[in-house]
Design a protein around this motif. Structure first.
Motif, PDB file in Angstrom:
ATOM      1  N   TYR A  33     108.197  28.079   4.322  1.00  0.00           N
ATOM      2  CA  TYR A  33     108.623  28.059   3.019  1.00  0.00           C
ATOM      3  C   TYR A  33     110.084  28.436   2.886  1.00  0.00           C
ATOM      4  O   TYR A  33     111.039  27.647   2.663  1.00  0.00           O
ATOM      5  N   TYR A  34     110.234  29.518   3.635  1.00  0.00           N
ATOM      6  CA  TYR A  34     111.579  30.244   4.063  1.00  0.00           C
ATOM      7  C   TYR A  34     112.643  29.497   4.924  1.00  0.00           C
ATOM      8  O   TYR A  34     113.726  29.157   4.465  1.00  0.00           O
ATOM      9  N   LEU A  35     112.017  28.627   5.870  1.00  0.00           N
ATOM     10  CA  LEU A  35     112.714  27.860   6.752  1.00  0.00           C
ATOM     11  C   LEU A  35     113.446  26.691   5.999  1.00  0.00           C
ATOM     12  O   LEU A  35     114.496  26.556   6.140  1.00  0.00           O
ATOM     13  N   HIS A  36     112.605  26.049   5.188  1.00  0.00           N
ATOM     14  CA  HIS A  36     113.141  24.646   4.750  1.00  0.00           C
ATOM     15  C   HIS A  36     113.621  24.880   3.161  1.00  0.00           C
ATOM     16  O   HIS A  36     114.203  23.946   2.643  1.00  0.00           O
ATOM     17  N   GLU A  37     113.265  26.065   2.574  1.00  0.00           N
ATOM     18  CA  GLU A  37     113.711  26.654   1.294  1.00  0.00           C
ATOM     19  C   GLU A  37     113.269  25.547   0.332  1.00  0.00           C
ATOM     20  O   GLU A  37     114.203  25.100  -0.652  1.00  0.00           O
ATOM     21  N   ARG A  38     112.118  24.899   0.424  1.00  0.00           N
ATOM     22  CA  ARG A  38     111.575  24.151  -0.608  1.00  0.00           C
ATOM     23  C   ARG A  38     109.901  24.342  -0.860  1.00  0.00           C
ATOM     24  O   ARG A  38     109.494  24.742   0.077  1.00  0.00           O
ATOM     25  N   PRO A  39     109.372  23.537  -1.861  1.00  0.00           N
ATOM     26  CA  PRO A  39     108.008  23.633  -2.058  1.00  0.00           C
ATOM     27  C   PRO A  39     107.485  23.113  -0.812  1.00  0.00           C
ATOM     28  O   PRO A  39     107.824  22.061  -0.194  1.00  0.00           O
ATOM     29  N   LEU A  40     106.001  23.527  -0.601  1.00  0.00           N
ATOM     30  CA  LEU A  40     105.363  22.983   0.642  1.00  0.00           C
ATOM     31  C   LEU A  40     104.593  21.594   0.131  1.00  0.00           C
ATOM     32  O   LEU A  40     104.545  21.299  -0.981  1.00  0.00           O
ATOM     33  N   ASP A  41     104.425  20.810   0.830  1.00  0.00           N
ATOM     34  CA  ASP A  41     103.229  19.504   0.580  1.00  0.00           C
ATOM     35  C   ASP A  41     102.474  19.785  -0.289  1.00  0.00           C
ATOM     36  O   ASP A  41     101.624  20.750   0.013  1.00  0.00           O
ATOM     37  N   GLY A  42     102.115  19.005  -1.035  1.00  0.00           N
ATOM     38  CA  GLY A  42     100.937  19.185  -1.991  1.00  0.00           C
ATOM     39  C   GLY A  42      99.587  18.907  -1.358  1.00  0.00           C
ATOM     40  O   GLY A  42      98.702  19.401  -1.843  1.00  0.00           O
ATOM     41  N   CYS A  43      99.459  18.108  -0.171  1.00  0.00           N
ATOM     42  CA  CYS A  43      98.172  17.929   0.468  1.00  0.00           C
ATOM     43  C   CYS A  43      98.077  19.148   1.554  1.00  0.00           C
ATOM     44  O   CYS A  43      98.858  19.451   2.456  1.00  0.00           O
ATOM     45  N   SER A  44      97.048  19.826   1.193  1.00  0.00           N
ATOM     46  CA  SER A  44      96.551  20.942   2.177  1.00  0.00           C
ATOM     47  C   SER A  44      96.430  20.519   3.554  1.00  0.00           C
ATOM     48  O   SER A  44      96.673  21.229   4.464  1.00  0.00           O
ATOM     49  N   THR A  45      95.882  19.429   3.868  1.00  0.00           N
ATOM     50  CA  THR A  45      95.601  18.868   5.167  1.00  0.00           C
ATOM     51  C   THR A  45      96.999  18.759   5.868  1.00  0.00           C
ATOM     52  O   THR A  45      97.409  19.121   7.131  1.00  0.00           O
ATOM     53  N   SER A  46      98.038  18.215   5.024  1.00  0.00           N
ATOM     54  CA  SER A  46      99.411  18.035   5.657  1.00  0.00           C
ATOM     55  C   SER A  46      99.957  19.422   5.954  1.00  0.00           C
ATOM     56  O   SER A  46     100.704  19.521   7.097  1.00  0.00           O
ATOM     57  N   VAL A  47      99.803  20.240   5.207  1.00  0.00           N
ATOM     58  CA  VAL A  47     100.317  21.685   5.347  1.00  0.00           C
ATOM     59  C   VAL A  47      99.709  22.506   6.574  1.00  0.00           C
ATOM     60  O   VAL A  47     100.334  23.077   7.330  1.00  0.00           O
ATOM     61  N   ALA A  48      98.311  22.117   6.475  1.00  0.00           N
ATOM     62  CA  ALA A  48      97.671  22.678   7.807  1.00  0.00           C
ATOM     63  C   ALA A  48      98.252  22.204   9.206  1.00  0.00           C
ATOM     64  O   ALA A  48      98.406  23.007  10.083  1.00  0.00           O
ATOM     65  N   ARG A  49      98.666  21.087   9.219  1.00  0.00           N
ATOM     66  CA  ARG A  49      99.094  20.348  10.214  1.00  0.00           C
ATOM     67  C   ARG A  49     100.233  20.947  10.613  1.00  0.00           C
ATOM     68  O   ARG A  49     100.918  21.095  11.829  1.00  0.00           O
ATOM     69  N   GLN A  50     101.317  20.895   9.518  1.00  0.00           N
ATOM     70  CA  GLN A  50     102.695  21.577   9.746  1.00  0.00           C
ATOM     71  C   GLN A  50     102.730  23.020  10.378  1.00  0.00           C
ATOM     72  O   GLN A  50     103.469  23.186  11.065  1.00  0.00           O
ATOM     73  N   ILE A  51     101.684  23.795  10.011  1.00  0.00           N
ATOM     74  CA  ILE A  51     101.876  25.017  10.593  1.00  0.00           C
ATOM     75  C   ILE A  51     100.881  25.379  11.806  1.00  0.00           C
ATOM     76  O   ILE A  51     100.725  26.372  12.415  1.00  0.00           O
ATOM     77  N   GLY A  52     100.312  24.244  12.299  1.00  0.00           N
ATOM     78  CA  GLY A  52      99.485  24.157  13.608  1.00  0.00           C
ATOM     79  C   GLY A  52      98.137  24.564  13.362  1.00  0.00           C
ATOM     80  O   GLY A  52      97.449  25.476  14.184  1.00  0.00           O
ATOM     81  N   MET A  53      97.479  24.579  12.016  1.00  0.00           N
ATOM     82  CA  MET A  53      96.029  25.029  11.956  1.00  0.00           C
ATOM     83  C   MET A  53      95.288  23.805  11.286  1.00  0.00           C
ATOM     84  O   MET A  53      94.529  24.183  10.223  1.00  0.00           O
ATOM     85  N   ARG A  54      95.185  22.940  12.015  1.00  0.00           N
ATOM     86  CA  ARG A  54      94.095  21.695  11.417  1.00  0.00           C
ATOM     87  C   ARG A  54      92.900  22.075  11.524  1.00  0.00           C
ATOM     88  O   ARG A  54      92.274  21.804  10.575  1.00  0.00           O
TER      89      ARG A  54
END
Length: 249
Positions: A33-54
């Protein structure tokens, strides 16, 4: 943002109930969140993939629902938004201060350059003004060197100015009193005056006017010489003619 404040006590008080993987997910979500300074994707699956926790999508979704707010733009974090806003305001303030400092330095150099440029045109006038010194007043006519030296010393001691205007004033007052300038200066030194007025000596007879320093020195020298030679001893000598006793008869 590549940096954000992390209060360990504050974080611990809000996350002590999380297990190890939930705690890891929350930390990784904050970093993203701090790195990109914007809201996270609304899809939890996509977010989990972005942080490497699928494999831990459920835990990621649980953390999102607890610490983030789902909006039309995605998952937002109120605390993180506040820190991001504060960071940009501080950076903007620092930028303005830096520009103002640079502008002051530039203006200072410009003034110095302009002053150096103008110095060539005014150098002669500036040096002439700097080298100006008060003109030295020479010994007035009919005033002995001894009297003049004593007068100069007395004026310096009393921190009084010495100029031709001052001497002219002394001369005018001396003329009113019927005194010479020599006598006026001598009287001034003897009495420690800073000036001289005819009214100050109007009751003093001319015959009692103060002698010059040279005259006084000469008289003292003659008195010392007379004393050494014994000339100051007065002896009464009887010059009555001696009569022959026989003539008395």
């Amino acid at each position: 943002m590549h940096y954000y404040p992390f209060n360990i006590g504050d974080y611990k008080s809000h996350t002590s109930h999380l297990d190890l993987m939930e705690d890891l997910a929350y930390r990784l979500l904050l970093d993203l969140y701090y790195l990109h300074e914007r809201p996270l994707d609304g899809c939890s699956t996509s977010v989990a993939r972005q942080i490497g926790m699928r494999k831990y999508e459920k835990k990621v979704e649980s953390v999102l629902k607890e610490f983030f707010v789902l909006t039309d733009d995605g998952w937002t974090n109120i605390r993180a938004d506040h820190e991001i806003k504060h960071f940009h305001a501080k950076r903007q303030q620092a930028s303005k201060a830096g520009k103002a400092s640079a502008e002051r330095k530039f203006n200072g150099r410009s003034t110095e350059i302009q002053r150096t440029f103008n110095q060539t045109e005014t150098e002669t006038e500036t040096e002439t003004e700097t080298k100006k010194k008060p003109s030295k007043v020479i010994t007035p006519p009919n005033v002995s060197d001894e009297t003049w030296s004593s007068f100069i010393a007395q004026r310096k001691l009393s921190k009084a100015t010495i100029s031709q205007t001052v001497i002219n004033s002394f001369q005018r007052e001396a003329d009113k009193a019927g005194w010479t300038l020599e006598q006026a200066l001598t009287e001034t030194v003897a009495r420690g005056w800073r000036g001289f007025k005819a009214d100050w000596v109007k009751d003093k007879p001319v015959a009692q006017q103060l002698k010059s320093f040279k005259q006084m020195d000469e008289e003292r020298s003659r008195a010392r010489a007379d004393e050494m030679m014994g000339r100051n001893r007065r002896e009464t000598i009887d010059i009555t003619p001696i009569r022959n006793p026989l003539e008395l008869n």
